[in-house]
Design an enzyme around this catalytic site. Structure first.
Site, PDB file in Angstrom:
ATOM      1  N   TYR A 319       0.861  -1.194   0.000  1.00  0.00           N
ATOM      2  CA  TYR A 319       0.000   0.000   0.000  1.00  0.00           C
ATOM      3  C   TYR A 319       0.899   1.246   0.000  1.00  0.00           C
ATOM      4  O   TYR A 319       0.800   2.100   0.882  1.00  0.00           O
ATOM      5  CB  TYR A 319      -0.938   0.006   1.209  1.00  0.00           C
ATOM      6  CG  TYR A 319      -1.725  -1.272   1.385  1.00  0.00           C
ATOM      7  CD1 TYR A 319      -2.949  -1.443   0.744  1.00  0.00           C
ATOM      8  CD2 TYR A 319      -1.227  -2.312   2.171  1.00  0.00           C
ATOM      9  CE1 TYR A 319      -3.665  -2.626   0.899  1.00  0.00           C
ATOM     10  CE2 TYR A 319      -1.937  -3.505   2.319  1.00  0.00           C
ATOM     11  CZ  TYR A 319      -3.154  -3.648   1.685  1.00  0.00           C
ATOM     12  OH  TYR A 319      -3.847  -4.814   1.844  1.00  0.00           O
ATOM     13  N   GLU A 340       0.872  -1.101  -4.893  1.00  0.00           N
ATOM     14  CA  GLU A 340      -0.186  -0.096  -4.711  1.00  0.00           C
ATOM     15  C   GLU A 340      -1.228  -0.268  -5.818  1.00  0.00           C
ATOM     16  O   GLU A 340      -0.889  -0.512  -6.968  1.00  0.00           O
ATOM     17  CB  GLU A 340       0.464   1.292  -4.772  1.00  0.00           C
ATOM     18  CG  GLU A 340      -0.415   2.457  -5.102  1.00  0.00           C
ATOM     19  CD  GLU A 340      -1.451   2.791  -4.038  1.00  0.00           C
ATOM     20  OE1 GLU A 340      -1.125   2.775  -2.842  1.00  0.00           O
ATOM     21  OE2 GLU A 340      -2.605   3.048  -4.428  1.00  0.00           O
ATOM     22  N   ASP A 388       0.747  -0.414   5.085  1.00  0.00           N
ATOM     23  CA  ASP A 388       0.042   0.824   5.449  1.00  0.00           C
ATOM     24  C   ASP A 388      -1.308   0.824   4.731  1.00  0.00           C
ATOM     25  O   ASP A 388      -1.539   1.610   3.812  1.00  0.00           O
ATOM     26  CB  ASP A 388       0.909   2.026   5.020  1.00  0.00           C
ATOM     27  CG  ASP A 388       0.317   3.363   5.432  1.00  0.00           C
ATOM     28  OD1 ASP A 388      -0.703   3.372   6.153  1.00  0.00           O
ATOM     29  OD2 ASP A 388       0.873   4.401   5.032  1.00  0.00           O
ATOM     30  N   CYS A 415      -4.298   3.473  10.329  1.00  0.00           N
ATOM     31  CA  CYS A 415      -5.109   4.667  10.632  1.00  0.00           C
ATOM     32  C   CYS A 415      -6.429   4.243  11.267  1.00  0.00           C
ATOM     33  O   CYS A 415      -7.329   5.071  11.416  1.00  0.00           O
ATOM     34  CB  CYS A 415      -5.347   5.487   9.371  1.00  0.00           C
ATOM     35  SG  CYS A 415      -6.131   4.562   8.051  1.00  0.00           S
TER      36      CYS A 415
HETATM   37  C1  LIG Z   1      -3.100   4.895   4.007  1.00  0.00           C
HETATM   38  S1  LIG Z   1      -2.640   5.034   2.332  1.00  0.00           S
HETATM   39  C2  LIG Z   1      -0.907   4.794   2.473  1.00  0.00           C
HETATM   40  C3  LIG Z   1      -0.070   5.349   1.370  1.00  0.00           C
HETATM   41  C4  LIG Z   1       1.423   5.451   1.590  1.00  0.00           C
HETATM   42  N1  LIG Z   1       1.961   4.385   2.385  1.00  0.00           N
HETATM   43  C5  LIG Z   1       1.794   6.782   2.157  1.00  0.00           C
HETATM   44  O1  LIG Z   1       2.120   6.869   3.344  1.00  0.00           O
HETATM   45  O2  LIG Z   1       1.764   7.775   1.434  1.00  0.00           O
HETATM   46  C6  LIG Z   1      -3.272   3.556   1.683  1.00  0.00           C
HETATM   47  C7  LIG Z   1      -2.948   3.320   0.229  1.00  0.00           C
HETATM   48  O3  LIG Z   1      -3.493   2.037  -0.104  1.00  0.00           O
HETATM   49  C8  LIG Z   1      -3.937   2.082  -1.437  1.00  0.00           C
HETATM   50  N2  LIG Z   1      -4.847   0.934  -1.615  1.00  0.00           N
HETATM   51  C9  LIG Z   1      -6.159   0.861  -1.301  1.00  0.00           C
HETATM   52  N3  LIG Z   1      -6.625  -0.381  -1.543  1.00  0.00           N
HETATM   53  C10 LIG Z   1      -5.584  -1.101  -2.013  1.00  0.00           C
HETATM   54  C11 LIG Z   1      -5.432  -2.446  -2.436  1.00  0.00           C
HETATM   55  N4  LIG Z   1      -6.447  -3.290  -2.417  1.00  0.00           N
HETATM   56  N5  LIG Z   1      -4.225  -2.851  -2.850  1.00  0.00           N
HETATM   57  C12 LIG Z   1      -3.167  -1.988  -2.870  1.00  0.00           C
HETATM   58  N6  LIG Z   1      -3.258  -0.702  -2.503  1.00  0.00           N
HETATM   59  C13 LIG Z   1      -4.444  -0.258  -2.064  1.00  0.00           C
HETATM   60  C14 LIG Z   1      -4.536   3.463  -1.586  1.00  0.00           C
HETATM   61  O4  LIG Z   1      -4.589   3.848  -2.937  1.00  0.00           O
HETATM   62  C15 LIG Z   1      -3.552   4.300  -0.756  1.00  0.00           C
HETATM   63  O5  LIG Z   1      -2.539   4.810  -1.566  1.00  0.00           O
END
Ligand SMILES: C[S@@+](CC[C@H](N)C(=O)[O-])C[C@H]1O[C@@H](n2cnc3c(N)ncnc32)[C@H](O)[C@@H]1O
Length: 458
Positions: A319, A340, A388, A415
């Site tokens: 993520y 991601e 994350d 979060c």
């Molecule tokens: C809390 S954010 C964390 C982003 C990054 N670690 C940061 O600190 O900038 C969660 C991320 O998970 C991605 N995401 C959501 N569902 C996902 C999935 N099924 N597989 C991979 N990524 C996903 C979202 O697009 C987002 O960028």
């Protein structure tokens, strides 16, 4: 205090002692056999409250405060005029010290760390106001028919209130709200109607790059023609020299999503830049970027500390968004693989690596629940994994694959303490031990917080 309660019903008035705190930061109290959630209260308060919703089968109810007969914590005047009405800030009337204590309580109650887990000191935000680098505002129509721009009252997603000044964002965001509202009313622009699916204006998003001062305005409309967008952009740029980008995006769907399926840069750049020392990041309109720039930098530094790298490790960043954590890890690791789902974010992550001269990061786009399984099946090995996930926590297939990948250390960035608790139980059941936990206050005035947890094998 012992009290006698009749069976709760909506509209009924109760007096209760608040003794719990929900994961969303609302006080909870017993009313006979029922557990009542009361927004704006904290443990130790005694309140008179009016019942709104009652779920008899679950023995649960929601109530609104009518009168606080005894307050456990000192209440202060909120910085924002909209406090109480706005659904954004729940705790602006509490001191920052008390907000931190309550966040710690929410996390302890949800995660229940064992006695041998080391607890790091909570990372408090240096600035509890004007810290947000992005805010989404909605358009609405007031009683007099004028265009309004604002935020939702608590729990009312079909309504907005007209915003004056939001104290969570840089003042430039409120100035944009005012300028765009004036323009929309001068030129008679229409607002999208949720029921009839007619009208133009849907959302306004303002991004503010805290370190560089660059501003991005994103206007989300229906598919109705919007020829005046050029005039609007010209007026905004004339007035705000730091306005680096105006983007128009069209959301044809009924779903209330603030970023559409077709976008165009009306003026300026397609992305803005911000710095998380020592890296420069390009942030495109739809990409996730941690909402509090200063705290993001400190949190990413802590993730690297907790990863405990000596230089030869291969790391997974699940993520990864626009690659922030990957870049920070890359300074101390041999190789980092970021995963991601958003293709835009991956494009930004690749660009961010190149821009910063980082050559040991690889980014793959797709759902973590598929990609982690593929990495496992093709025999990839990781010494350290950072995960994350979004608020819902990890998809069960992603979590299973992560466990199968067997990294020595997992740094879980959460979060949502409730989702963290569920995923932590699965990791613990499969041989991981929770070693360290620390809160990072990313969003002061609200009950939200980030939690860093380190799990180790064995
Ligand atoms: C809390 S954010 C964390 C982003 C990054 N670690 C940061 O600190 O900038 C969660 C991320 O998970 C991605 N995401 C959501 N569902 C996902 C999935 N099924 N597989 C991979 N990524 C996903 C979202 O697009 C987002 O960028």
């Amino acid at each position: 205090m012992s009290r006698e309660y009749v069976k709760p019903k909506p509209g009924g008035v109760i007096e209760v002692d608040v003794d719990g705190l929900s994961v969303k930061g609302h006080g909870t109290a017993s009313c006979g056999e029922y557990r009542v959630t009361i927004r704006g209260t904290v443990p130790g308060d005694t309140v008179v409250a009016r019942l709104r919703k009652v779920r008899h089968r679950r023995r649960e109810a929601e109530a609104r405060v009518v009168d606080r007969t005894d307050a456990s914590l000192e209440r202060q005047e909120a910085a924002c005029n909209h406090f109480g009405l706005c659904g954004g800030c729940l705790w602006q009337d509490l001191t920052y010290d008390d907000q931190i204590l309550l966040k710690e309580r929410v996390v302890w109650e949800a995660v229940q760390p064992a006695d041998d887990v080391e607890i790091g000191q909570t990372l408090r935000a240096p600035s509890p106001l004007q810290y947000r680098n992005k805010m989404e505002f909605s358009f609405g129509t007031g009683e007099t028919g004028l265009v309004e721009i604002g935020l939702h009252p608590a729990g009312q997603f079909g309504r907005i209130f007209d915003l004056g000044l939001c104290e969570l964002v840089h003042p430039v965001a409120s100035e944009m709200v005012e300028d765009i509202r004036v323009f929309a009313n001068e030129r008679g622009l229409s607002v999208y109607d949720l029921k009839q699916h007619l009208g133009l204006l849907r959302f306004l998003t303002v991004r503010y790059a805290a370190q560089t001062g660059e501003v991005m305005v994103i206007l989300t409309t229906s598919e109705e023609p919007f020829p005046l967008v050029e005039d609007l952009a010209t007026r905004l740029v004339e007035k705000h020299p730091d306005l680096a980008s105006v983007v128009h995006t069209i959301n044809r769907a009924k779903a209330q999503v603030a970023y559409g399926d077709e976008s165009r840069v009306v003026c300026g750049k397609p992305a803005i830049n911000d710095r998380l020392e020592p890296f420069m990041f390009e942030i495109s309109p739809a990409s996730f970027f941690q909402p509090n720039t200063f705290q993001a930098e400190r949190m990413f530094e802590r993730v690297v500390d907790l990863a405990d790298l000596s230089g030869g490790e291969t790391c997974l960043d699940a993520y990864c968004g626009t690659g922030g954590i990957s870049l920070f890890l890359s300074q101390m690791a041999a190789r980092v693989v970021g995963v991601e789902v958003s293709e835009d974010a991956i494009r930004d992550a690749v660009g961010n690596s190149a821009r910063n001269g980082v050559e040991n990061c690889q980014f793959i786009s797709g759902p973590a629940e598929d990609l982690l399984g593929q990495l496992r099946d093709q025999g990839d090995r990781f010494d350290v994994a950072v995960t994350d996930p979004p608020r819902a926590g990890m998809h069960h297939r992603a979590l299973r694959a992560l466990i199968d990948l067997r990294p020595e250390r997992i740094i879980y960035v959460s979060c949502n303490p409730a989702a963290l608790a569920t995923d932590a139980a699965a990791l613990t059941a499969h041989g991981y031990r929770m070693e360290y936990l620390q809160l990072v206050d990313m969003l002061p005035q609200t009950p939200h917080c980030e939690v860093l947890v380190r799990f180790c094998l064995g």
